[in-house]
Design an enzyme around this catalytic site. Structure first.
Site, short mmCIF file in Angstrom:
data_model
loop_
_atom_site.label_atom_id
_atom_site.label_comp_id
_atom_site.label_asym_id
_atom_site.label_seq_id
_atom_site.Cartn_x
_atom_site.Cartn_y
_atom_site.Cartn_z
N GLY A 139 -18.64 11.60 0.54
CA GLY A 139 -19.44 11.25 -0.62
C GLY A 139 -18.61 10.94 -1.84
N GLY A 140 -17.43 10.38 -1.63
CA GLY A 140 -16.58 10.00 -2.75
C GLY A 140 -17.15 8.81 -3.51
NE ARG B 75 -3.19 11.56 4.14
CZ ARG B 75 -2.51 10.50 4.56
NH1 ARG B 75 -2.12 9.58 3.70
NH2 ARG B 75 -2.21 10.37 5.84
CG HIS C 69 -1.42 1.37 1.61
ND1 HIS C 69 -0.84 2.16 2.59
CD2 HIS C 69 -2.46 2.08 1.10
CE1 HIS C 69 -1.51 3.29 2.67
NE2 HIS C 69 -2.49 3.28 1.80
CG HIS D 223 -9.93 -5.73 15.95
ND1 HIS D 223 -9.43 -4.76 15.12
CD2 HIS D 223 -10.23 -6.79 15.16
CE1 HIS D 223 -9.43 -5.21 13.88
NE2 HIS D 223 -9.91 -6.44 13.87
#
Length: 302
Positions: A260-261, A112, A108, A177
């Site tokens: 809302g992408g 940005r 990954h 978790h």
């Protein structure tokens, strides 16, 4: 922040997406990236590229987006509550690569740039990003190469930058978790602006530019190794951890969904096949157990 500066970031990110797509296509040889250009109703859009069912890459997705809106979502203001109510622009390239061969790690990367504006106030801006590696079967030489590449990306920007970003990555890509890391880490940074725009932009570019050299040699070393059902089943099981992290913790996923992408582009990071087993543990002395004992533990790989 001038339009010229924003355009410079956008231009770099688009070219970075091109370069990484080309490098992965040259490795795969069988398949190429499909491209979708999309627009967001509130403002902005992006360019999504996905390769599926390749010879080397079962699924690889590389997204460019440049979106803007009237208000930052909660995922962006959780760490910076003073920014609530500001308008924003967000530019980035994000990628996830899921190889077919279990001996090739999943990878990954993300770089940005954010700007938050408010009438009568100075704009607040910052860079972020990094890259991390998620092996299914661990190799010392791969881990060392990966982290040396990460260190090289940081070296021009001061002593201690790699150490700080590595520790940040180890902490961020941790499934609380499960009480285990997602992989062997790499780099992660956010809210980066202290050296000024030019220096901060240069660091982001260095991180983006080092991804290909960090990842492709590992792919080339492992992509022809033979494997069977056992290795494939373990790969699918460990991919479940990747899904859990991306849907529960990942800031980029949450930001995209909350603003809302385009859902297909946001969730392109998920693997094409995955499995969960109830309360499964590897047998002692197996290569699968070695992953947990030697590689899923934060350490100084260099």
């Amino acid at each position: 922040m001038t339009p010229a500066a924003i355009n410079a970031v956008s231009d770099y990110l688009l070219k970075l997406q091109d370069r990484i797509c080309l490098a992965l296509e040259q490795l795969d040889q069988q398949n190429t990236f499909r491209e979708d250009q999309w627009r967001r109703e509130e403002g902005g859009g992006g360019r999504s590229r996905v390769m599926e069912e390749g010879a080397v890459f079962e699924k690889a997705g590389i997204n460019f987006s440049h979106v803007h809106g009237a208000q930052l979502p909660g995922s962006a203001t959780a760490q910076r509550p003073e920014l609530a109510g500001r308008s924003f622009q967000a530019l980035g390239v994000s990628l996830v690569v899921h190889p077919r061969n279990p001996y090739v790690p999943t990878s990954h990367a993300n770089v940005r740039f954010f700007i938050a504006d408010k009438p009568g106030a100075e704009p607040v801006w910052w860079f972020g990003g990094g890259f991390d590696l998620t092996p299914y079967y661990g190799y010392e030489e791969d881990a060392v190469h990966w982290h040396r590449s990460a260190r090289e990306a940081c070296e021009p920007f001061g002593e201690g930058v790699y150490t700080r970003f590595k520790a940040w990555c180890d902490d961020y890509f941790f499934l609380r978790h499960r009480e285990e890391p997602r992989g062997i880490g790499g780099l992660f940074f956010d809210d980066y602006n202290a050296p000024g725009f030019d220096r901060s932009f240069a660091l982001m570019r260095s991180v983006g530019d080092h991804f290909i050299g960090a990842y492709t040699p590992i792919v080339e070393r492992r992509m022809h190794q033979g494997y069977g059902d056992r290795e494939r089943e373990f790969q699918l099981y460990r991919r479940g951890r990747y899904v859990e992290f991306n849907l529960v913790y990942d800031r980029g996923t949450l930001f995209g969904l909350q603003t809302g992408g385009r859902t297909e582009s946001i969730l392109m990071s998920l693997p094409p096949q995955v499995s969960w087993r109830y309360d499964w543990h590897p047998l002692p002395g197996t290569p699968e157990a070695e992953l947990y004992e030697r590689f899923l533990k934060p350490r100084d790989w260099i």
